[in-house]
Structures are given as C-alpha cells and as structure tokens.
Design an enzyme around this catalytic site. Structure first.
Site, mmCIF file in Angstrom:
data_model
loop_
_atom_site.group_PDB
_atom_site.id
_atom_site.type_symbol
_atom_site.label_atom_id
_atom_site.label_comp_id
_atom_site.label_asym_id
_atom_site.label_seq_id
_atom_site.Cartn_x
_atom_site.Cartn_y
_atom_site.Cartn_z
ATOM 1 C CG HIS A 1 -1.772 1.162 1.464
ATOM 2 N ND1 HIS A 1 -2.232 1.269 2.634
ATOM 3 C CD2 HIS A 1 -2.112 1.748 0.394
ATOM 4 C CE1 HIS A 1 -3.271 2.606 2.148
ATOM 5 N NE2 HIS A 1 -3.194 2.788 1.041
ATOM 6 C CD GLU B 1 -5.337 -10.481 -12.396
ATOM 7 O OE1 GLU B 1 -3.679 -9.269 -11.774
ATOM 8 O OE2 GLU B 1 -6.151 -10.484 -11.772
ATOM 9 C CG ASP C 1 -0.623 -11.139 -9.515
ATOM 10 O OD1 ASP C 1 -0.212 -11.018 -8.590
ATOM 11 O OD2 ASP C 1 -1.913 -9.761 -9.489
ATOM 12 C CB CYS D 1 -3.480 -2.590 -16.288
ATOM 13 S SG CYS D 1 -4.335 -3.929 -15.376
HETATM 14 C C1 PEP Z 1 -1.308 -6.900 -11.830
HETATM 15 O O1 PEP Z 1 -1.170 -8.035 -11.955
HETATM 16 O O2 PEP Z 1 -0.581 -6.398 -13.093
HETATM 17 C C2 PEP Z 1 -1.917 -5.425 -12.059
HETATM 18 C C3 PEP Z 1 -2.428 -4.737 -12.710
HETATM 19 O O3 PEP Z 1 -2.799 -5.824 -11.099
HETATM 20 P P1 PEP Z 1 -2.307 -5.470 -9.785
HETATM 21 O O4 PEP Z 1 -0.862 -5.208 -9.542
HETATM 22 O O5 PEP Z 1 -3.154 -5.299 -8.506
HETATM 23 O O6 PEP Z 1 -2.108 -6.922 -8.820
HETATM 24 MG MG MG Z 2 -2.973 -7.837 -10.688
#
Ligand code: PEP
Ligand code: MG
Length: 756
Positions: free
Chosen positions: A359, A600, A624, A671
């Site tokens: 966080h 992911e 991920d 993303c």
């Molecule tokens: C990811 O896993 O790439 C993602 C964008 O989600 P987070 O980083 O929130 O797990």
């Molecule tokens: Mg993720």
C-alpha cells in the site's frame, strides 16, 4: 542433532552483531561436534579469506591469517565449493602452516564452504588432534549448519558495515526492490510503531541532563498509572494478580535499573533507546531461565518496558523536527506514518518489509516520492540522522554515501527535474507515432491524488482503478453509499473518458486490516474474484455502488481480477446482470457497463480465446502474470533478480493474448507496471495492445518515446526481441536500440540508465 542445529541458529540469529554471531558459531559448533577446534574464515573486500573467529586456535591469530581462493586447505574448499574432509591435514599438498595459530597439533580437518546466493562467503572449519576422518554424520551436520548460517552471516555482514554514530562512516549499499522510481538524497528519519521495544531508533542525545530528566519524570508517571490501574482492578482480580501490579511498581522503583539507563544516556544515546536496550537485555536473561515462572516474568518486564517507552516517545514526538529532505525509514511503513510528516519535507521512503505492491508503495507512486521496499538487511534502528541516497530506479539504498556517489546522484536528481519540465509540454499533444499510429495512454488510479495528477498529465482514461485502495484506508468495509460517492468522484473527474473499475482485489499481499486472510500460500490462495464470489454480499454492494455512480455519465467499465476459469466469469456476469436489473427496477436510469477480464494467470492466457468470447475486453495484469508464469513472488527481494518483465515467456504470453482478443473482435489493454516502462511500451504497441495503462508518473515518459518512434521501428524491434531467448538480453537490446535512435534521451536520467 536437530535440536542443537536449531538452537545454534536461533542464538546466532539473535546475536547483537557480527562478532558475537561468529563467537557463538565457533563455540557452539565445537561443543556440538565435540571437536577441539572450530573456526570461521570469511571473505574480505580483497576476496581473501580471513580467520574471523576461532575456538581452539590461538585467538591472537584472528584477523591476521588470510588465504587467497585456492591457497591452503581453506582456499581449496572455496574453489571446490564442497567440503574437504581429511584425517591428516598436514599430509595434504595444499596444506599451509600458519605458526601463529598453533594448529600443528591438529591432524583431522573438515572444512565446508559457507555459500549464500551462489557466492562463497567463507569456510567453516573443525579440527581435531586425533588422526581420523570425520564421519558422514559429522560432515552432514557441518554442511547443514553452514547452509543455515550462510543467510545469517550474509545479513550480519550487510548490517555490520554500518559503523556506530560518531565513528567515521563508511558508505554501505543495501538492496531492496523499487517501490517508486526516482532518486532522493536526504537525511534518515526512522519511524517505528509506538512502544515497540525492538524497533526504537538509536538517536544521539544532545542534552544529557535533559534526557535524564525526561527519563526520571517518566517513571513516576508510569508508577502512578500502575497504581491507578491496580486500584481499578482491585475488586475484580485475585490477590496473586494484584501482586503483579505491586511487582511492576517494584521494578520501577529499582534503583539499579534506573542507574543502568542513566549510564547509557551519559554515554550519548537518548532515553528511549537507552531504556529499550536495558529492558531487552533483562528480558533475555529472564527468557533464558529454566524456571517457567521466571520466564513468564519476561513478559511482565516487556509490558512495563513498553509503557515507559510510550511516555518517552510521546514527549519526543512533540519535539520532533523533520529535516528538509526527510527520508523516512521504518520496518513496515504505513499510510498513517506518512501522514505524520509535512508533505514538502518528505523526499523519499524506505521500508524494510513490503514490496512494490504494498500500500505504501502505491501511495509513494501517487505522491511521486522515490521509494525502496524490502530492504531486508537494512539495520534501520541504527541509522537515524544519517545521510542517505534512495535509488528508486534500482531499488537500492546507500547509507553514508561518499562524495563521489553523492555527486553522481545529485546529477541524476537534477536531470530528473529537467526531464519532468521537458515532458510537461507533452500534456496536450496526442500520443501518436511518427508514422501516425495512435496509442491511447490510460492511467492506473487508486486515490483521488492520482486522478488529479493523471488529468494534469494528459491521461485519456483510467485503465485500472484499484478499488481496494479506498477499502484499505478504512476501518471497515465502506457502505454502498460511501462507495458510490468515491466511485462517482473518479467517474466524474474523467467523464466522458472511460474509467475501468476493478472489483475488489484483496488477498495475496493485500489484506484489509478488518478482514484478515491468513494462509500458508496467499498468492495461490483466496484472492481477487475468489473472495468476492464467495462473499456475494460484498460483490453485489460494490457493483451496485459502481453502476449507480455511473448514472448519467455512462463511462464505467467493470474489470474482474484473478480469473482462472470460465465459471468465474459466468458467475460474476450473472451477479452483475442481477444488480443491473434491480437498479432498473428501482428506477435508476443506468446503462449496463462493459465487462472485462484481467489476464493475470497462465490459465487465462491459455483460455484467452474462450474468455474473449464471454466479455467486451481483456486487460493484462502483467505484474501478476509475470509472477505466476515465472513462479517468482513479486514481493520477495530475495528472488527479485528472477522477476524479469522482459522474459521471453512473458512476451510470448502477452502476444498470444493480443492475438486471441483480436481474433474474437474485442479490445485488449495492459495495466501492469510493464506498460509504464518506456522501452516495454514500444514492444507492447507493436504487439497490438489497444490501450496501455500506467501510473501517472510514467505516462509523459511513455508518450515521449512513442511520439519519437515509428510503428515500423517498433515492429522491427519486436521481431528481433521475439527471436531472443534471454530476458536480460532483450531488455538491454531494446534499451540500446532506443538510446541509439535518440529516443530515450530524456527519459531516464543518464546516470541511472548507466547503472541499470
Ligand atoms: C497486475 O497484476 O498486473 C495488476 C495490474 O494488478 P495488481 O498489481 O493490482 O495486482
Ligand atoms: Mg494483479
């Protein structure tokens, strides 16, 4: 054997410093193996192996006996990287005799390498007078011991390089992972949880008399508290328990305890640290007592210690003045800790625990503050007030930097400032290649602060709104109306542009304080969609809040995290449809949002075609996906080198997802952090991604690169990259190509680039 192994490692682990750790090793191993000698040789800065501790050889030889790799028996253990077990050491051709050790008496020799991260840190040796070979069991014991101690020694070595305040400081480097890019030079402020005896920062005491007074005033205050507490409990507790309060008061009245603390303060440290050290020392004495009753008194002492400490820290807190360039360091930084420091004074962050996904790292990126996470070897309690450099590009921390390094980083810092200014001009220009390919750039958000910065930087929409962030900031689940208001703010700020809201993605390393999930393997456990499908009440409220918030704006898309099978998509769609119908029935004039799936996990890559036929868009979570494809924990600094975002397996997976989405006629975005890496962005564009979504900080850099290349160049680069089989080489190749093409010029300060 197992017991001695465990207890030796435990003892070594709790040693104060490197020397005491080594002393414990040699004494305890010698006893456990019933030998005549145990010694440790460690590699020094010149790659020689130096006798650092011994029980059995002449102690005067410590520090003076040194062997190069390959020289003598110790040196041979180093180059062979395996044990040497001899009944008659002196007969071996490699035997080198050091008269100062007095080792001529010992014939039997067993040396095992101490290896950490593939490097030979040193050699652990046992010797015996008798001419005999150590048996298999003994050899196995020493090998096990050495493997266990390697990590402890590496840690002690890393932390041992920091010399105490007042002595001439030596530059030291500590490794972590990048939490937020950028570099910062400043002064360390150690922040620790209140009243935690083990994390009290060591601070020099400026005014001895004042500090002693502070301590003497704290004692009667706590004594009074104890009396009041004891009196309050009188009717409810038995005599024995009442005696506990009296015992506490007696401890506080103990003049010798007070004298120990004041002595320490006089030696130049502040009251809080002095108190914590004295209490911890007494606690460990109690802890080691065989009598269970006495051992329990350790807990009483600790409790009392914490109470007094809280007094001392509260008073200090009021007086705390933060330096202009504060680098905040703590064992586990939290959002509320950040709140204690005036924003304009916060230059950088370092957290001993945590990862780029913690966080606090997300907050650091939102605030544009360089951060390093997972600097596990950092002896943070000893560093308050020291000069430091935080390198958020590489995830490195340099304490007491020398002049040369400081200048190097000052240059990077200034280049960075220039770079930001240069990029501001791009805000209103379209993201388009030199041969007219449009590449929409979206942002990842979580806080309102991200939204404002994203708009300032010309984002064209939100590719990922991490809804868990507002959930993390609360003390309970936000209500439907609270959520609606938060979501409305995001949707309104970006309207008419799209805001892609991801349903609650908790679990893994993101646990809500009020909904703890404790598992042996959290990343393979109850995460993301698995949690919310098991708790439809949470999911339904969230979807209601999202759709209601979009009324009249109609710019909402919903994204489902951690999908591993088709049933999860069907179940989620079923619930979303239900909510939509209910809202219509209730009279809300809402539109059905588009639904998308995050890719992911490897299963979703292989199922991409089927998934694509079920939803309106796919979005790749490369953070991920990389973790699961490469089986590398994204938070673990120990294996951070293996977390290769440009790994060929990752690139191939990404390409196949794009093909699958386009074959099904839907759009695909990415993303994960990869999209915000300017070099990667070029490859991703060439793969055919329709949207790149990244943190607002990276957006101008990515835009600058894309505006400087042609799609023809990007495709050429991708073809070349896809032919390569090594992630590091691909990364280097792409960076080099773009640098030579003059594209990366202003993006990463040149100094930081050089070192990457
Ligand atoms: C990811 O896993 O790439 C993602 C964008 O989600 P987070 O980083 O929130 O797990
Ligand atoms: Mg993720």
């Amino acid at each position: 054997m197992l017991n001695s192994l465990r207890s030796i490692v435990q003892e070594v682990n709790s040693a104060r410093d490197m020397n005491s750790a080594l002393a414990i090793i040699v004494q305890r191993v010698k006893t456990a193996m019933q030998t005549h000698v145990c010694s440790v040789y460690l590699r020094d800065a010149n790659d020689d192996y130096v006798l650092m501790a011994t029980d059995g050889l002449n102690p005067a030889a410590v520090g003076s006996v040194r062997l190069a790799a390959g020289a003598g028996l110790v040196g041979r253990v180093v180059v062979r990287e395996e044990p040497i077990n001899l009944d008659q050491a002196e007969a071996h051709p490699s035997y080198q005799y050091f008269p100062e050790t007095g080792e001529e008496r010992y014939s039997a020799f067993l040396g095992v390498p101490i290896i950490h991260h593939r490097k030979v840190l040193g050699v652990l040796v046992v010797q015996q007078v008798e001419r005999r070979r150590f048996d298999e069991g003994e050899e196995a014991f020493l090998v096990t011991m050495s493997a266990q101690l390697a990590g402890v020694i590496a840690h002690a070595e890393a932390t041992g390089v920091v010399v105490p305040a007042g002595e001439k400081a030596v530059q030291a480097r500590f490794k972590g992972v990048s939490g937020s890019s950028g570099v910062a030079l400043g002064e360390i402020v150690v922040i620790s949880p209140k009243a935690d005896l083990r994390s009290v920062p060591k601070r020099a005491c400026k005014d001895v008399d004042k500090e002693i007074r502070l301590f003497s005033d704290a004692l009667p205050s706590v004594r009074q508290d104890m009396k009041t507490l004891g009196a309050g409990f009188k009717s409810r507790i038995n005599q024995q328990e009442q005696a506990l309060f009296d015992a506490y008061i007696a401890i506080l009245d103990d003049a010798s305890l007070g004298a120990e603390v004041t002595d320490k303060i006089r030696s130049g440290i502040d009251a809080a640290y002095a108190w914590s050290q004295v209490i911890l020392a007494h606690e460990s004495v109690f802890n080691s007592m065989p009598d269970a009753y006495l051992r329990e008194r350790a807990a009483d002492l600790r409790d009392l210690g914490c109470r007094v400490l809280a007094y001392l820290q509260n008073i200090n807190q009021e007086e705390r003045v933060y330096p202009d360039k504060t680098i905040l360091i703590g064992e586990e930084l939290t959002a509320s800790m950040l709140g204690e420091i005036p924003k304009e004074k916060l230059a950088g962050l370092v957290s001993v625990l945590g990862s780029s996904n913690s966080h606090v790292a997300i907050l650091a990126r939102a605030m544009d503050v360089p951060a390093v996470m997972g600097a596990v070897d950092l002896p943070y309690t000893q560093l308050d007030g020291r000069p430091v450099i935080v390198d958020g590009y590489r995830g490195a921390v340099f304490t007491d930097p020398n002049e040369q390094l400081r200048k190097h980083y000052e240059k990077i810092f200034l280049e960075e400032q220039e770079m930001v200014k240069g990029l501001e001009a791009l805000k209103d220009l379209p993201c388009i290649t030199r041969d007219n390919h449009r590449m929409p750039l979206f942002v990842n958000t979580g806080l309102m602060a991200d939204v404002l910065r994203s708009l300032e930087r010309g984002a064209e929409g939100v590719g990922l709104y991490r809804t868990e962030v507002p959930f993390l900031l609360r003390e309970r689940f936000p209500s439907e109306e609270e959520q609606r208001a938060i979501y409305r703010e995001q949707l309104e700020a970006f309207a008419p542009h799209t805001v892609t809201m991801r349903t609650l993605d908790i679990g893994g390393d993101k646990s809500l304080p009020y909904f703890p999930i404790s598992e042996a393997n959290p990343f393979l456990g109850w995460r993301g969609i698995r949690v919310t499908l098991d708790h439809p009440e949470i999911f339904l409220v969230q979807i209601r809040a999202m759709i209601k918030a979009s009324e009249g704006l109609d710019n909402l898309k919903i994204l489902l995290p951690m999908i591993t099978n088709i049933q999860e998509v069907d179940a989620s769609k079923g619930l979303i449809n239900r909510v939509y119908k209910e809202l219509l029935e209730e009279g809300h004039r809402v539109r059905m949002p588009q639904i998308g799936v995050m890719v992911e996990v490897p299963a979703a890559v292989y199922l991409a075609s089927e998934l694509a036929r079920k939803v309106s868009f796919l979005s790749v979570g490369s953070n991920d996906l990389t973790q699961y494809l490469l089986a590398v924990d994204r938070n673990n600094a120990q294996v951070a080198d293996l977390y290769q975002a440009f790994h060929p397996a990752v690139l191939r997976a990404l390409q196949s997802v794009v093909f699958a989405a386009h074959d099904a006629g839907i759009s695909v975005s990415i993303c994960g952090e990869l999209a915000g890496d300017p070099a990667a962005a070029v490859l991703l564009m060439a793969m055919g991604f329709d949207i790149l979504s990244m943190s607002a900080t990276n957006l101008p850099k990515v835009k600058s690169v894309i505006r400087s290349v042609t799609m023809v160049q990007a495709k050429y680069l991708l073809t070349e990259a896809m032919r390569m089989s090594n992630g590091d080489s691909i990364h280097r190749y792409v960076n080099q190509y773009l640098r030579e093409a003059g594209v990366m010029r202003l993006l990463v300060p040149s100094g930081a680039e050089e070192m990457n």
